[in-house]
Scaffold this motif. Structure first.
Motif, PDB file in Angstrom:
ATOM      1  N   THR A   3       4.358  54.594 -31.151  1.00 59.57           N
ATOM      2  CA  THR A   3       3.374  55.429 -30.470  1.00 59.57           C
ATOM      3  C   THR A   3       4.109  56.253 -29.411  1.00 59.57           C
ATOM      4  O   THR A   3       4.190  55.859 -28.257  1.00 59.57           O
ATOM      5  CB  THR A   3       2.266  54.573 -29.812  1.00 59.57           C
ATOM      6  N   ARG A   7       2.859  62.840 -26.684  1.00 62.67           N
ATOM      7  CA  ARG A   7       1.677  63.470 -27.268  1.00 62.67           C
ATOM      8  C   ARG A   7       0.435  62.689 -26.900  1.00 62.67           C
ATOM      9  O   ARG A   7       0.515  61.645 -26.294  1.00 62.67           O
ATOM     10  CB  ARG A   7       1.831  63.599 -28.787  1.00 62.67           C
ATOM     11  N   TYR A   9      -3.626  61.242 -28.287  1.00 62.60           N
ATOM     12  CA  TYR A   9      -4.193  60.599 -29.479  1.00 62.60           C
ATOM     13  C   TYR A   9      -5.712  60.592 -29.442  1.00 62.60           C
ATOM     14  O   TYR A   9      -6.314  60.673 -28.376  1.00 62.60           O
ATOM     15  CB  TYR A   9      -3.691  59.148 -29.561  1.00 62.60           C
ATOM     16  N   TRP A  15      -2.892  62.395 -33.886  1.00 61.81           N
ATOM     17  CA  TRP A  15      -2.108  62.727 -32.698  1.00 61.81           C
ATOM     18  C   TRP A  15      -2.129  64.237 -32.515  1.00 61.81           C
ATOM     19  O   TRP A  15      -2.362  64.986 -33.463  1.00 61.81           O
ATOM     20  CB  TRP A  15      -0.670  62.204 -32.768  1.00 61.81           C
ATOM     21  N   THR A  33      -1.407  59.117 -37.055  1.00 64.14           N
ATOM     22  CA  THR A  33      -0.497  58.198 -36.377  1.00 64.14           C
ATOM     23  C   THR A  33       0.223  57.266 -37.346  1.00 64.14           C
ATOM     24  O   THR A  33      -0.169  57.115 -38.506  1.00 64.14           O
ATOM     25  CB  THR A  33      -1.262  57.340 -35.354  1.00 64.14           C
ATOM     26  N   ASP A  34       1.245  56.631 -36.831  1.00 63.88           N
ATOM     27  CA  ASP A  34       1.985  55.629 -37.592  1.00 63.88           C
ATOM     28  C   ASP A  34       1.047  54.498 -38.008  1.00 63.88           C
ATOM     29  O   ASP A  34       1.095  54.022 -39.141  1.00 63.88           O
ATOM     30  CB  ASP A  34       3.137  55.103 -36.730  1.00 63.88           C
ATOM     31  N   TYR A 100       5.232  61.420 -37.279  1.00 63.12           N
ATOM     32  CA  TYR A 100       5.282  62.173 -36.033  1.00 63.12           C
ATOM     33  C   TYR A 100       6.221  63.377 -36.095  1.00 63.12           C
ATOM     34  O   TYR A 100       6.374  64.091 -35.112  1.00 63.12           O
ATOM     35  CB  TYR A 100       5.693  61.262 -34.875  1.00 63.12           C
ATOM     36  N   TRP A 104       3.680  66.230 -40.142  1.00 61.18           N
ATOM     37  CA  TRP A 104       2.570  66.858 -39.418  1.00 61.18           C
ATOM     38  C   TRP A 104       1.625  67.512 -40.419  1.00 61.18           C
ATOM     39  O   TRP A 104       2.005  67.816 -41.546  1.00 61.18           O
ATOM     40  CB  TRP A 104       3.072  67.867 -38.391  1.00 61.18           C
TER      41      TRP A 104
END
Length: 134
Positions: A3, A7, A9, A15, A33-34, A100, A104
């Motif tokens: 995380t 950035r 969230y 994100w 997000t991951d 991330y 994108w």
């Protein structure tokens, strides 16, 4: 799970990262997000909005389909879609490998300069608390 703290969230697992300004708007890059990509599993298809589409916060702007399910992607800010990551059409698994970075989804041009278009979103610690609470 990663995380990054550079950035902001949403509680829907998107994100947002300010990319800069273009003279009339602030460009915000958006992805999932991951945690989201891990929960989805192997991503096999991505549907993104058209460039020029107007978006509003909290409204669906696309879908990510995995071997497990289909999940909506929501706009974290209001604006106009300035770019989409066309590379994902042929390589949706990029989201799994680099959520991330190269994974994108869209850039959204938020009208006006100055201010912080993503300031109202969750910071990394607050997002991590959402993930741990779910």
């Amino acid at each position: 799970m990663s995380t990054p703290d550079d950035r902001r969230y949403t509680d829907q697992h998107e994100w947002a990262l300010v990319q800069g300004t273009d003279g009339t708007s602030t460009v915000v890059r958006v992805g999932i997000t991951d945690h989201a990509q891990d929960a989805l599993g192997d991503i096999v298809f991505v549907q993104l909005p058209d460039v020029g589409a107007e978006v509003a916060p909290g409204t669906p702007i696309g879908e990510v389909e995995s071997t497990k399910s289909v999940s909506d992607v929501y706009a974290p800010v209001a604006g106009v879609v300035a770019a989409v990551n066309a590379r994902l059409a042929d390589a949706p698994e990029t989201i799994n490998a680099d959520p991330y970075g190269e994974g994108w989804l869209v850039d959204i041009a938020v009208p006006g300069e100055g201010g912080d278009p993503i300031g109202q979103l969750l910071d990394a610690d607050a997002y991590q608390a959402v993930v741990e609470g779910s």
